[in-house]
Design a protein around this motif. Structure first.
Motif, PDB file in Angstrom:
ATOM      1  N   SER A   1     -15.884 -20.037  -2.111  1.00 59.43           N
ATOM      2  CA  SER A   1     -15.724 -18.978  -1.108  1.00 59.43           C
ATOM      3  C   SER A   1     -15.902 -19.530   0.301  1.00 59.43           C
ATOM      4  O   SER A   1     -15.118 -19.216   1.213  1.00 59.43           O
ATOM      5  N   GLU A   2     -16.933 -20.348   0.493  1.00 58.66           N
ATOM      6  CA  GLU A   2     -17.175 -20.919   1.821  1.00 58.66           C
ATOM      7  C   GLU A   2     -16.033 -21.839   2.244  1.00 58.66           C
ATOM      8  O   GLU A   2     -15.586 -21.804   3.396  1.00 58.66           O
ATOM      9  N   ILE A   3     -15.555 -22.655   1.312  1.00 59.19           N
ATOM     10  CA  ILE A   3     -14.438 -23.556   1.625  1.00 59.19           C
ATOM     11  C   ILE A   3     -13.183 -22.761   1.968  1.00 59.19           C
ATOM     12  O   ILE A   3     -12.431 -23.114   2.887  1.00 59.19           O
ATOM     13  N   THR A   4     -12.958 -21.651   1.246  1.00 61.82           N
ATOM     14  CA  THR A   4     -11.788 -20.806   1.508  1.00 61.82           C
ATOM     15  C   THR A   4     -11.824 -20.239   2.912  1.00 61.82           C
ATOM     16  O   THR A   4     -10.810 -20.264   3.641  1.00 61.82           O
ATOM     17  N   ILE A   5     -12.991 -19.730   3.337  1.00 63.92           N
ATOM     18  CA  ILE A   5     -13.123 -19.171   4.690  1.00 63.92           C
ATOM     19  C   ILE A   5     -12.878 -20.245   5.742  1.00 63.92           C
ATOM     20  O   ILE A   5     -12.187 -20.016   6.745  1.00 63.92           O
TER      21      ILE A   5
ATOM     22  N   ASP B   1      -0.276  -2.599  21.815  1.00 64.64           N
ATOM     23  CA  ASP B   1      -1.729  -2.403  21.707  1.00 64.64           C
ATOM     24  C   ASP B   1      -2.224  -2.589  20.275  1.00 64.64           C
ATOM     25  O   ASP B   1      -3.429  -2.677  20.035  1.00 64.64           O
ATOM     26  N   GLN B   2      -1.284  -2.670  19.306  1.00 63.09           N
ATOM     27  CA  GLN B   2      -1.695  -2.919  17.923  1.00 63.09           C
ATOM     28  C   GLN B   2      -2.351  -4.280  17.749  1.00 63.09           C
ATOM     29  O   GLN B   2      -2.980  -4.546  16.726  1.00 63.09           O
ATOM     30  N   ALA B   3      -2.224  -5.152  18.747  1.00 64.39           N
ATOM     31  CA  ALA B   3      -2.884  -6.453  18.686  1.00 64.39           C
ATOM     32  C   ALA B   3      -4.395  -6.317  18.563  1.00 64.39           C
ATOM     33  O   ALA B   3      -5.072  -7.245  18.110  1.00 64.39           O
ATOM     34  N   SER B   4      -4.927  -5.159  18.951  1.00 66.36           N
ATOM     35  CA  SER B   4      -6.370  -4.935  18.815  1.00 66.36           C
ATOM     36  C   SER B   4      -6.812  -4.875  17.353  1.00 66.36           C
ATOM     37  O   SER B   4      -8.006  -4.950  17.051  1.00 66.36           O
ATOM     38  N   LEU B   5      -5.837  -4.744  16.443  1.00 67.78           N
ATOM     39  CA  LEU B   5      -6.167  -4.737  15.019  1.00 67.78           C
ATOM     40  C   LEU B   5      -6.491  -6.134  14.485  1.00 67.78           C
ATOM     41  O   LEU B   5      -7.099  -6.264  13.424  1.00 67.78           O
ATOM     42  N   LEU B   6      -6.083  -7.160  15.209  1.00 63.57           N
ATOM     43  CA  LEU B   6      -6.128  -8.509  14.658  1.00 63.57           C
ATOM     44  C   LEU B   6      -7.545  -8.996  14.364  1.00 63.57           C
ATOM     45  O   LEU B   6      -7.782  -9.616  13.328  1.00 63.57           O
ATOM     46  N   PHE B   7      -8.482  -8.737  15.274  1.00 66.49           N
ATOM     47  CA  PHE B   7      -9.834  -9.269  15.063  1.00 66.49           C
ATOM     48  C   PHE B   7     -10.428  -8.746  13.750  1.00 66.49           C
ATOM     49  O   PHE B   7     -10.983  -9.510  12.954  1.00 66.49           O
ATOM     50  N   GLY B   8     -10.279  -7.437  13.524  1.00 60.62           N
ATOM     51  CA  GLY B   8     -10.808  -6.863  12.285  1.00 60.62           C
ATOM     52  C   GLY B   8     -10.082  -7.367  11.055  1.00 60.62           C
ATOM     53  O   GLY B   8     -10.705  -7.673  10.029  1.00 60.62           O
ATOM     54  N   THR B   9      -8.749  -7.490  11.151  1.00 63.37           N
ATOM     55  CA  THR B   9      -8.000  -7.961   9.986  1.00 63.37           C
ATOM     56  C   THR B   9      -8.304  -9.430   9.681  1.00 63.37           C
ATOM     57  O   THR B   9      -8.360  -9.817   8.508  1.00 63.37           O
ATOM     58  N   LEU B  10      -8.489 -10.240  10.716  1.00 63.71           N
ATOM     59  CA  LEU B  10      -8.847 -11.642  10.485  1.00 63.71           C
ATOM     60  C   LEU B  10     -10.203 -11.749   9.800  1.00 63.71           C
ATOM     61  O   LEU B  10     -10.384 -12.521   8.843  1.00 63.71           O
ATOM     62  N   PHE B  11     -11.157 -10.962  10.267  1.00 58.83           N
ATOM     63  CA  PHE B  11     -12.514 -11.030   9.713  1.00 58.83           C
ATOM     64  C   PHE B  11     -12.544 -10.528   8.271  1.00 58.83           C
ATOM     65  O   PHE B  11     -12.969 -11.241   7.351  1.00 58.83           O
ATOM     66  N   TRP B  12     -12.076  -9.296   8.072  1.00 47.07           N
ATOM     67  CA  TRP B  12     -12.173  -8.695   6.738  1.00 47.07           C
ATOM     68  C   TRP B  12     -11.194  -9.331   5.760  1.00 47.07           C
ATOM     69  O   TRP B  12     -11.508  -9.488   4.577  1.00 47.07           O
ATOM     70  N   GLY B  13     -10.018  -9.705   6.245  1.00 47.35           N
ATOM     71  CA  GLY B  13      -9.060 -10.362   5.361  1.00 47.35           C
ATOM     72  C   GLY B  13      -9.579 -11.681   4.831  1.00 47.35           C
ATOM     73  O   GLY B  13      -9.466 -11.976   3.633  1.00 47.35           O
ATOM     74  N   SER B  14     -10.173 -12.490   5.714  1.00 50.83           N
ATOM     75  CA  SER B  14     -10.760 -13.765   5.281  1.00 50.83           C
ATOM     76  C   SER B  14     -11.907 -13.534   4.310  1.00 50.83           C
ATOM     77  O   SER B  14     -12.054 -14.262   3.317  1.00 50.83           O
TER      78      SER B  14
ATOM     79  N   TYR C   1     -12.396 -10.871   2.283  1.00 53.18           N
ATOM     80  CA  TYR C   1     -11.885 -10.405   0.991  1.00 53.18           C
ATOM     81  C   TYR C   1     -11.265 -11.548   0.194  1.00 53.18           C
ATOM     82  O   TYR C   1     -11.466 -11.660  -1.018  1.00 53.18           O
ATOM     83  N   THR C   2     -10.511 -12.393   0.888  1.00 51.96           N
ATOM     84  CA  THR C   2      -9.909 -13.543   0.203  1.00 51.96           C
ATOM     85  C   THR C   2     -10.984 -14.440  -0.383  1.00 51.96           C
ATOM     86  O   THR C   2     -10.900 -14.876  -1.537  1.00 51.96           O
ATOM     87  N   ALA C   3     -12.012 -14.740   0.417  1.00 53.36           N
ATOM     88  CA  ALA C   3     -13.092 -15.617  -0.046  1.00 53.36           C
ATOM     89  C   ALA C   3     -13.824 -15.014  -1.244  1.00 53.36           C
ATOM     90  O   ALA C   3     -14.143 -15.718  -2.212  1.00 53.36           O
ATOM     91  N   ILE C   4     -14.077 -13.704  -1.197  1.00 46.14           N
ATOM     92  CA  ILE C   4     -14.786 -13.040  -2.304  1.00 46.14           C
ATOM     93  C   ILE C   4     -13.950 -13.087  -3.583  1.00 46.14           C
ATOM     94  O   ILE C   4     -14.464 -13.428  -4.663  1.00 46.14           O
ATOM     95  N   LEU C   5     -12.671 -12.750  -3.468  1.00 39.03           N
ATOM     96  CA  LEU C   5     -11.818 -12.727  -4.658  1.00 39.03           C
ATOM     97  C   LEU C   5     -11.637 -14.123  -5.254  1.00 39.03           C
ATOM     98  O   LEU C   5     -11.738 -14.302  -6.471  1.00 39.03           O
ATOM     99  N   ILE C   6     -11.396 -15.117  -4.403  1.00 40.31           N
ATOM    100  CA  ILE C   6     -11.227 -16.486  -4.897  1.00 40.31           C
ATOM    101  C   ILE C   6     -12.544 -16.992  -5.494  1.00 40.31           C
ATOM    102  O   ILE C   6     -12.567 -17.664  -6.532  1.00 40.31           O
ATOM    103  N   GLY C   7     -13.667 -16.660  -4.832  1.00 39.35           N
ATOM    104  CA  GLY C   7     -14.973 -17.066  -5.362  1.00 39.35           C
ATOM    105  C   GLY C   7     -15.270 -16.431  -6.709  1.00 39.35           C
ATOM    106  O   GLY C   7     -15.767 -17.093  -7.621  1.00 39.35           O
ATOM    107  N   LEU C   8     -14.964 -15.124  -6.853  1.00 38.18           N
ATOM    108  CA  LEU C   8     -15.188 -14.438  -8.125  1.00 38.18           C
ATOM    109  C   LEU C   8     -14.312 -15.030  -9.224  1.00 38.18           C
ATOM    110  O   LEU C   8     -14.771 -15.239 -10.355  1.00 38.18           O
ATOM    111  N   PHE C   9     -13.053 -15.286  -8.896  1.00 40.10           N
ATOM    112  CA  PHE C   9     -12.142 -15.877  -9.876  1.00 40.10           C
ATOM    113  C   PHE C   9     -12.665 -17.244 -10.332  1.00 40.10           C
ATOM    114  O   PHE C   9     -12.685 -17.548 -11.531  1.00 40.10           O
ATOM    115  N   SER C  10     -13.089 -18.067  -9.389  1.00 37.46           N
ATOM    116  CA  SER C  10     -13.604 -19.401  -9.725  1.00 37.46           C
ATOM    117  C   SER C  10     -14.878 -19.303 -10.553  1.00 37.46           C
ATOM    118  O   SER C  10     -15.064 -20.057 -11.519  1.00 37.46           O
TER     119      SER C  10
END
Length: 226
Positions: free
Chosen positions: A27-31, A70-83, A85-94
């Motif tokens: 998970s840490e490596i994925t992030i 102005d939708q660019a304001s969505l990016l910070f949240g999507t970068l944080f939560w998306g990374s 979620y990806t780390a959690i799912l990949i970590g759980l799978f591993s």
């Protein structure tokens, strides 16, 4: 009896701790990997816009990038939560994958799956070797040097693939699911092509468009015509 039981528990504790540590490390490596990819990806997108690699002013669909910037304001949240979620799912799978391998009760089933996979690999290697020989013998590019034997070879291959493609499709499903999981945290690049991204009026993944809006918002100060 309790002492013996505690000794057994201590001796088997590593079977629980190893998957947990492995999943956390993955998970840490994925992030880290996702985070490090954003800087070169942003630079690449900017250069593609400047060089015309990504169509802009002369593209009929460019208007989508010029509205609701102005939708660019969505990016910070999507970068944080998306990374995350990806780390959690990949970590759980591993973690689950390693836990299954280390589980004593599931060892026979794991060996059977490994044996099936090994058999598939050997079959595919054998198929590749046979085809390399046959292609040189009966084909020259798109042309068949011996049509009868080439057609017979085609029938044999189709029959052979009828059995192999069942496992091919399972592997394809797993690869697509894994790729989709990895791309949850990557909003900078489209996972789907523009044709596959739209189901009628529904846009499946909107965030790569938002990312490009953010890039162009900063680029507009350097190129007023945007």
């Amino acid at each position: 009896f309790q002492n013996e039981l505690s000794k057994v528990a201590e001796s088997e504790k590593w079977r629980l701790m190893a998957p947990l540590r492995y999943g956390l490390a993955v998970s840490e490596i994925t992030i880290i990997i996702i985070t490090l990819n954003y800087v070169p990806s942003t630079t690449r997108t900017v250069l593609l816009f400047r060089s015309g690699g990504i169509p802009s002013l002369h593209d009929a669909r460019f208007w989508k990038l010029r509205v609701a910037v102005d939708q660019a304001s969505l990016l910070f949240g999507t970068l944080f939560w998306g990374s995350l979620y990806t780390a959690i799912l990949i970590g759980l799978f591993s973690m689950v994958f390693l836990a299954i391998i280390l589980n004593k009760e599931l060892a026979p089933q794991v060996l059977n799956i490994f044996a099936s996979f090994l058999g598939l690999v050997i079959t595919v290697i054998l198929k590749i070797l046979v085809l390399m020989i046959m292609r040189r013998k009966y084909h020259r590019g798109y042309y068949r040097t011996n049509p009868a034997k080439a057609n017979l070879l085609g029938i044999i291959i189709e029959s052979w693939n009828l059995g192999l493609t069942t496992q091919y499709m399972i592997i394809r499903c797993l690869k697509l699911l894994l790729a989709a999981t990895l791309f949850i945290g990557r909003v900078d690049v489209p996972f789907l092509t523009e044709d596959a991204n739209n189901l009628g009026l529904l846009e499946i993944d909107h965030f790569p468009l938002v990312f490009r809006k953010d890039v162009l918002t900063h680029e507009a100060h350097r190129h007023p015509y945007l």
